[in-house]
Scaffold this motif. Structure first.
Motif, PDB file in Angstrom:
ATOM      1  N   LYS A   1       0.833  -1.203   0.000  1.00 20.41           N
ATOM      2  CA  LYS A   1       0.000   0.000   0.000  1.00 20.41           C
ATOM      3  C   LYS A   1       0.868   1.254   0.000  1.00 20.41           C
ATOM      4  O   LYS A   1       0.550   2.246  -0.676  1.00 20.41           O
ATOM      5  N   ASN A   2       1.970   1.229   0.751  1.00 17.09           N
ATOM      6  CA  ASN A   2       2.856   2.395   0.817  1.00 17.09           C
ATOM      7  C   ASN A   2       3.587   2.617  -0.506  1.00 17.09           C
ATOM      8  O   ASN A   2       3.668   3.752  -0.994  1.00 17.09           O
ATOM      9  N   TYR A   3       4.142   1.553  -1.070  1.00 15.29           N
ATOM     10  CA  TYR A   3       5.010   1.683  -2.232  1.00 15.29           C
ATOM     11  C   TYR A   3       4.243   1.696  -3.558  1.00 15.29           C
ATOM     12  O   TYR A   3       4.611   2.421  -4.482  1.00 15.29           O
ATOM     13  N   LEU A   4       3.197   0.879  -3.647  1.00 13.64           N
ATOM     14  CA  LEU A   4       2.504   0.706  -4.927  1.00 13.64           C
ATOM     15  C   LEU A   4       1.061   1.192  -4.903  1.00 13.64           C
ATOM     16  O   LEU A   4       0.372   1.116  -5.931  1.00 13.64           O
ATOM     17  N   LYS A   5       0.569   1.627  -3.747  1.00 16.40           N
ATOM     18  CA  LYS A   5      -0.817   2.068  -3.585  1.00 16.40           C
ATOM     19  C   LYS A   5      -1.791   0.945  -3.955  1.00 16.40           C
ATOM     20  O   LYS A   5      -2.843   1.187  -4.558  1.00 16.40           O
ATOM     21  N   LEU A   6      -1.419  -0.275  -3.577  1.00 13.15           N
ATOM     22  CA  LEU A   6      -2.250  -1.438  -3.848  1.00 13.15           C
ATOM     23  C   LEU A   6      -2.786  -2.014  -2.538  1.00 13.15           C
ATOM     24  O   LEU A   6      -2.035  -2.201  -1.594  1.00 13.15           O
ATOM     25  N   GLU A   7      -4.077  -2.284  -2.510  1.00 17.08           N
ATOM     26  CA  GLU A   7      -4.662  -2.975  -1.375  1.00 17.08           C
ATOM     27  C   GLU A   7      -5.013  -4.419  -1.716  1.00 17.08           C
ATOM     28  O   GLU A   7      -5.220  -5.230  -0.819  1.00 17.08           O
ATOM     29  N   ASN A   8      -5.048  -4.731  -3.013  1.00 16.57           N
ATOM     30  CA  ASN A   8      -5.317  -6.101  -3.435  1.00 16.57           C
ATOM     31  C   ASN A   8      -4.838  -6.269  -4.881  1.00 16.57           C
ATOM     32  O   ASN A   8      -4.796  -5.315  -5.655  1.00 16.57           O
ATOM     33  N   HIS A   9      -4.447  -7.502  -5.200  1.00 10.37           N
ATOM     34  CA  HIS A   9      -3.971  -7.799  -6.547  1.00 10.37           C
ATOM     35  C   HIS A   9      -4.028  -9.307  -6.744  1.00 10.37           C
ATOM     36  O   HIS A   9      -3.966 -10.087  -5.784  1.00 10.37           O
ATOM     37  N   GLN A  10      -4.143  -9.736  -7.997  1.00  8.33           N
ATOM     38  CA  GLN A  10      -4.245 -11.165  -8.282  1.00  8.33           C
ATOM     39  C   GLN A  10      -2.982 -11.932  -7.910  1.00  8.33           C
ATOM     40  O   GLN A  10      -3.027 -13.150  -7.699  1.00  8.33           O
TER      41      GLN A  10
ATOM     42  N   ARG B   1       4.814  -5.347 -12.329  1.00  6.69           N
ATOM     43  CA  ARG B   1       6.216  -5.710 -12.527  1.00  6.69           C
ATOM     44  C   ARG B   1       6.954  -5.715 -11.185  1.00  6.69           C
ATOM     45  O   ARG B   1       7.793  -6.590 -10.939  1.00  6.69           O
ATOM     46  N   CYS B   2       6.642  -4.752 -10.333  1.00  5.93           N
ATOM     47  CA  CYS B   2       7.286  -4.711  -9.009  1.00  5.93           C
ATOM     48  C   CYS B   2       6.919  -5.954  -8.194  1.00  5.93           C
ATOM     49  O   CYS B   2       7.767  -6.505  -7.474  1.00  5.93           O
ATOM     50  N   LEU B   3       5.653  -6.385  -8.276  1.00  9.14           N
ATOM     51  CA  LEU B   3       5.251  -7.599  -7.571  1.00  9.14           C
ATOM     52  C   LEU B   3       5.973  -8.815  -8.139  1.00  9.14           C
ATOM     53  O   LEU B   3       6.336  -9.739  -7.393  1.00  9.14           O
ATOM     54  N   CYS B   4       6.228  -8.803  -9.438  1.00  8.24           N
ATOM     55  CA  CYS B   4       6.983  -9.901 -10.045  1.00  8.24           C
ATOM     56  C   CYS B   4       8.422  -9.918  -9.543  1.00  8.24           C
ATOM     57  O   CYS B   4       9.007 -10.999  -9.346  1.00  8.24           O
ATOM     58  N   TYR B   5       8.998  -8.720  -9.369  1.00  4.25           N
ATOM     59  CA  TYR B   5      10.334  -8.663  -8.785  1.00  4.25           C
ATOM     60  C   TYR B   5      10.343  -9.349  -7.416  1.00  4.25           C
ATOM     61  O   TYR B   5      11.261 -10.119  -7.084  1.00  4.25           O
ATOM     62  N   LEU B   6       9.322  -9.055  -6.615  1.00  4.08           N
ATOM     63  CA  LEU B   6       9.255  -9.634  -5.277  1.00  4.08           C
ATOM     64  C   LEU B   6       9.066 -11.143  -5.343  1.00  4.08           C
ATOM     65  O   LEU B   6       9.706 -11.887  -4.585  1.00  4.08           O
ATOM     66  N   ILE B   7       8.202 -11.602  -6.240  1.00  6.29           N
ATOM     67  CA  ILE B   7       7.983 -13.051  -6.372  1.00  6.29           C
ATOM     68  C   ILE B   7       9.286 -13.752  -6.754  1.00  6.29           C
ATOM     69  O   ILE B   7       9.627 -14.818  -6.221  1.00  6.29           O
ATOM     70  N   GLN B   8      10.024 -13.156  -7.678  1.00  7.55           N
ATOM     71  CA  GLN B   8      11.307 -13.732  -8.086  1.00  7.55           C
ATOM     72  C   GLN B   8      12.271 -13.800  -6.904  1.00  7.55           C
ATOM     73  O   GLN B   8      12.952 -14.814  -6.693  1.00  7.55           O
ATOM     74  N   ALA B   9      12.310 -12.713  -6.108  1.00  6.18           N
ATOM     75  CA  ALA B   9      13.202 -12.696  -4.935  1.00  6.18           C
ATOM     76  C   ALA B   9      12.775 -13.747  -3.917  1.00  6.18           C
ATOM     77  O   ALA B   9      13.620 -14.418  -3.304  1.00  6.18           O
ATOM     78  N   LEU B  10      11.470 -13.910  -3.715  1.00  3.58           N
ATOM     79  CA  LEU B  10      10.981 -14.914  -2.774  1.00  3.58           C
ATOM     80  C   LEU B  10      11.323 -16.324  -3.251  1.00  3.58           C
ATOM     81  O   LEU B  10      11.712 -17.188  -2.447  1.00  3.58           O
ATOM     82  N   GLU B  11      11.165 -16.573  -4.535  1.00  5.14           N
ATOM     83  CA  GLU B  11      11.489 -17.905  -5.069  1.00  5.14           C
ATOM     84  C   GLU B  11      12.974 -18.203  -4.936  1.00  5.14           C
ATOM     85  O   GLU B  11      13.368 -19.332  -4.595  1.00  5.14           O
ATOM     86  N   GLU B  12      13.818 -17.193  -5.210  1.00  4.03           N
ATOM     87  CA  GLU B  12      15.260 -17.387  -5.054  1.00  4.03           C
ATOM     88  C   GLU B  12      15.619 -17.629  -3.591  1.00  4.03           C
ATOM     89  O   GLU B  12      16.449 -18.494  -3.279  1.00  4.03           O
ATOM     90  N   ALA B  13      14.995 -16.849  -2.683  1.00  7.18           N
ATOM     91  CA  ALA B  13      15.260 -17.039  -1.258  1.00  7.18           C
ATOM     92  C   ALA B  13      14.810 -18.420  -0.796  1.00  7.18           C
ATOM     93  O   ALA B  13      15.500 -19.084  -0.009  1.00  7.18           O
ATOM     94  N   LYS B  14      13.649 -18.879  -1.303  1.00  2.00           N
ATOM     95  CA  LYS B  14      13.158 -20.199  -0.936  1.00  2.00           C
ATOM     96  C   LYS B  14      14.111 -21.284  -1.444  1.00  2.00           C
ATOM     97  O   LYS B  14      14.418 -22.259  -0.731  1.00  2.00           O
ATOM     98  N   GLU B  15      14.604 -21.113  -2.669  1.00  2.11           N
ATOM     99  CA  GLU B  15      15.550 -22.076  -3.222  1.00  2.11           C
ATOM    100  C   GLU B  15      16.840 -22.113  -2.419  1.00  2.11           C
ATOM    101  O   GLU B  15      17.380 -23.193  -2.137  1.00  2.11           O
ATOM    102  N   GLU B  16      17.326 -20.929  -2.029  1.00  7.61           N
ATOM    103  CA  GLU B  16      18.552 -20.871  -1.222  1.00  7.61           C
ATOM    104  C   GLU B  16      18.334 -21.534   0.134  1.00  7.61           C
ATOM    105  O   GLU B  16      19.226 -22.233   0.647  1.00  7.61           O
ATOM    106  N   GLU B  17      17.175 -21.338   0.722  1.00  8.12           N
ATOM    107  CA  GLU B  17      16.884 -21.974   2.011  1.00  8.12           C
ATOM    108  C   GLU B  17      16.818 -23.489   1.868  1.00  8.12           C
ATOM    109  O   GLU B  17      17.303 -24.220   2.746  1.00  8.12           O
TER     110      GLU B  17
END
Length: 517
Positions: free
Chosen positions: A420-429, A463-479
Motif C-alpha cells: 500500500k505504501n510503495y505501490l498504492k495497492l490494497e489487493n492484486h491477483q 512488474r514490481c510484484l513480479c520482482y518480489l515473487i522472483q526474490a521470494l522464489e530465489e530465497a526459498k531455493e537458497e533456504e
C-alpha cells in the motif's frame, strides 16, 4: 558669565568621566579578576542605598552547569512571544516543522513588559570569566554564562514576586510546547570537562517521516505497542503513586533489516519526543555517562543501538583481561575493535582498540534505573540488538527493559502495508502467490521494500510484484539448498559419531578378550 561657567562645568565633568573611564580600563586590564569582582560588589552595595529598583537574575545553568534551567527556557519562550515586537536587536531560529521563523531578543537587548500596572524591564546579559585549576593556576578559555535580568520598582515587589513571575513561567512553558521543534541528539566525542559548550549533546532537527501506519507490522502488534506508549505518556500520577521514576525501557531485537530504527522513529513521532542517540564508544567513563543523562530533557527517547556491538555484555560477564579486577568491568571499544577482538579469540588474528573509553556494567545499569535515572521524567530508554542472547540478563530484565519487542521476518500482513505504501495497492491477483511464498520464506521487511521499489520509470505495480515473487522464489531455493546441506552435514556427523561408537565398542571387546586370555 553664566554660559562660561556652564561650559567650564561641562568641561570639568567630561574630563572627570574620561579620567574615570581611563582608570577603569587600566583596572580591567591589569588588576586580577578577584579584585575586579570585589570592586563591583562594593559599587553595587553603595548603589543599593540610593537605587529604588530591584533586580532578579535567572541564569541559564545552575550549580555546576549540570542542567539547563527550566525557568530560563520558559522566560526565553515568553519574551520571544510577547516582547519581540518592541526589541530592536533580535535573533532568529526555525520554528516547529521548519515552516516559520521564531524571533527572540539578542544579547544585551532591553525590552519592556507590563503586568497589572507594574512596569518591568528585561535584559539578556552574559558574564565572561576565566577559570583556572588550583594546582597549576593555569587559565582555561573564558567561560560564558548567560542570564535574564528583570528590573522593577520596589513598590511593585509583591506583584512581581507573587504573580508576575509565575505568570511568565506558566505562559513560557505553554509557548515552548506550542513552538517545540523536535531534535535528534548525539553525544559529542570531543567533549572535555570542564567544557564551555552549551551542552554535551549536539543536535539536528528530527525530521524522520516514519509512523506506525507505514510500518510493516501485524495490526495486533501495532495496537499493543501504541496503547503501551500512550498509556505511559499519560501516567505521571501513577508513577508518582507507586514510587518509580517516570520512565520505561524497551528492548527491540531481531535480525538486521527488520525495522528496529524505524520503530524508534515511529515512537518519537507518535509521542512527539526528542531522540538522544547515545554512542557508548564516545563515553569516557561512568561519570561522563551520568552527566550525559542529566542533560537529557523530559519527553525524550534515549537510544543505544546495537548494544551487543558497543559493549561486551555476555551472560557470563567474562573478563577480557586478567590484569583488570572486578567481575562487571567492561571495557568499551568501537564496533570494529570488538569484531577484531572476536576474531582474535577464534582465529588468533587479533586487533587493537585505540579507544580509552571505559564504562562498567554497573554504571550502565545505574544509568538505566539507578538514582540518577530519576533526574527528569517522561523518558523512554530503548536498546536495540541483533543477538539478544549475547546480552547480560541483568541488563534486560523486567524493570530495566520493561517491554521486549521482537521484530522478525516479514509476514503477509506486513507485506500488505508495504504494498500500500510503495505501490498504492490494497489487493492484486498476485497477492495469493506472494502469501504462499512469504509464509514459507524468511525475508526481512527491508528486502521486501527494496523489491517493491520501482527500478525504472516504466515499472508498473505488477512488474514490481513480479520482482518480489522472483526474490521470494530465489530465497526459498537458497533456504532449501542450505537445509539440504545442513541435513548432509548432520548425516555425516551422525555417521562419524556412529563409527566412533562402534570403534570404541570393538576396542572394548578386544581388551576384554585379552584380559580373559
Amino acid at each position: 558669565m553664566a554660559p562660561a561657567t556652564m561650559a567650564e562645568m561641562w568641561t570639568t565633568m567630561g574630563s572627570t568621566l574620561a579620567s574615570f573611564m581611563f582608570i577603569w580600563a587600566i583596572v580591567r586590564q591589569y588588576c586580577p579578576y578577584e579584585i575586579q569582582r570585589f570592586l563591583e560588589k562594593c559599587s553595587h552595595r553603595v548603589m543599593g542605598y540610593f537605587y529604588p529598583y530591584i533586580k532578579i537574575s535567572f541564569h541559564e545553568f545552575t550549580g555546576d552547569r549540570l542542567k539547563r534551567s527550566e525557568a530560563y527556557s520558559a522566560i526565553e519562550a515568553y519574551l520571544s512571544s510577547n516582547t519581540s515586537k518592541s526589541a530592536k536587536r533580535l535573533k532568529a531560529e526555525m520554528g516547529k516543522e521548519s515552516t516559520s521563523l521564531v524571533l527572540s531578543m539578542d544579547e544585551y537587548e532591553r525590552v519592556t513588559d507590563e503586568f497589572k500596572g507594574a512596569k518591568v524591564w528585561w535584559v539578556l546579559s552574559k558574564t565572561v570569566s576565566p577559570m583556572r585549576t588550583v594546582m597549576s593556576m593555569s587559565y582555561y578559555p573564558e567561560q560564558e554564562k548567560r542570564f535574564y535580568k528583570v528590573s522593577f520598582h520596589k513598590r511593585y515587589r509583591d506583584i512581581i514576586t507573587d504573580s508576575y513571575l509565575e505568570h511568565v513561567i506558566r505562559e513560557g512553558k505553554e509557548i515552548r510546547v506550542k513552538n517545540r521543534q523536535r531534535k535528534l541528539y548525539t553525544n559529542s566525542p570531543g567533549y572535555k570537562w570542564p567544557s564551555y559548550k552549551q551542552t554535551m549533546w549536539s543536535h539536528i532537527v528530527f525530521e524522520h517521516p516514519a509512523t506506525f501506519e507505514s510500518m510493516a507490522l501485524e495490526p495486533e502488534k501495532k495496537k499493543e505497542i501504541i496503547d503501551d506508549l500512550l498509556t505511559f505518556s499519560q501516567s505521571k500520577d501513577f508513577y508518582a503513586r507507586i514510587g518509580k521514576a517516570w520512565k520505561r525501557g524497551f528492548l527491540l531485537y531481531g535480525p538486521p533489516g527488520t525495522g528496529k530504527s524505524t520503530m524508534i522513529a515511529a515512537m518519537a513521532n507518535l509521542l512527539n519526543y526528542d531522540v538522544y542517540d547515545l554512542e557508548l564508544t564516545a563515553v569516557k567513563d561512568n561519570t561522563e555517562l551520568r552527566k550525559l543523562l542529566i542533560e537529557t530533557t523530559s519527553k525524550s527517547i534515549i537510544v543505544i543501538e546495537d548494544i551487543d556491538c558497543s559493549l561486551d555484555l555476555t551472560g557470563q560477564r567474562k573478563k577480557k583481561d586478567e590484569k583488570v579486577s572486578g567481575e562487571d568491568e567492561i571495557k568499551l571499544g568501537s564496533k570494529e575493535a570488538n569484531k577484531d577482538q572476536e576474531g582474535n579469540n577464534n582465529n588468533n588474528n587479533g586487533g587493537n582498540s585505540n579507544s580509552s573509553s571505559k564504562v562498567t556494567l554497573s554504571g550502565l545499569l545505574n544509568f538505566i534505573d539507578g538514582l540518577w535515572s530519576a533526574c527528569g521524567g517522561e523518558r523512554l530508554v530503548v536498546f536495540t540488538t541483533n543477538y539478544v542472547e549475547k546480552l547480560d540478563p541483568a541488563l534486560i530484565r523486567r524493570g530495566r527493559m520493561d517491554k521486549h519487542i521482537e521484530l522478525s521476518y516479514c509476514s503477509f500482513e506486513g507485506f500488505k502495508v508495504l504494498a500500500k505504501n510503495y505501490l498504492k495497492l490494497e489487493n492484486h491477483q498476485l497477492f495469493d502467490k506472494i502469501q504462499s511464498l512469504i509464509s514459507e520464506t524468511k525475508i526481512t521487511p527491508a528486502d521486501v521494500a527494496e523489491n517493491l521499489m520501482p527500478k525504472s520509470p516504466t515499472d508498473d505495480p505488477k512488474r514490481c510484484l513480479c520482482y518480489l515473487i522472483q526474490a521470494l522464489e530465489e530465497a526459498k531455493e537458497e533456504e532449501e539448498i542450505a537445509a539440504t546441506e545442513e541435513a548432509k552435514k548432520r548425516a555425516q556427523e551422525d555417521l562419524k559419531e556412529s563409527e566412533a561408537i562402534k570403534e570404541e565398542e570393538a576396542q572394548a571387546q578386544l581388551k576384554g578378550s585379552k584380559h580373559i586370555e
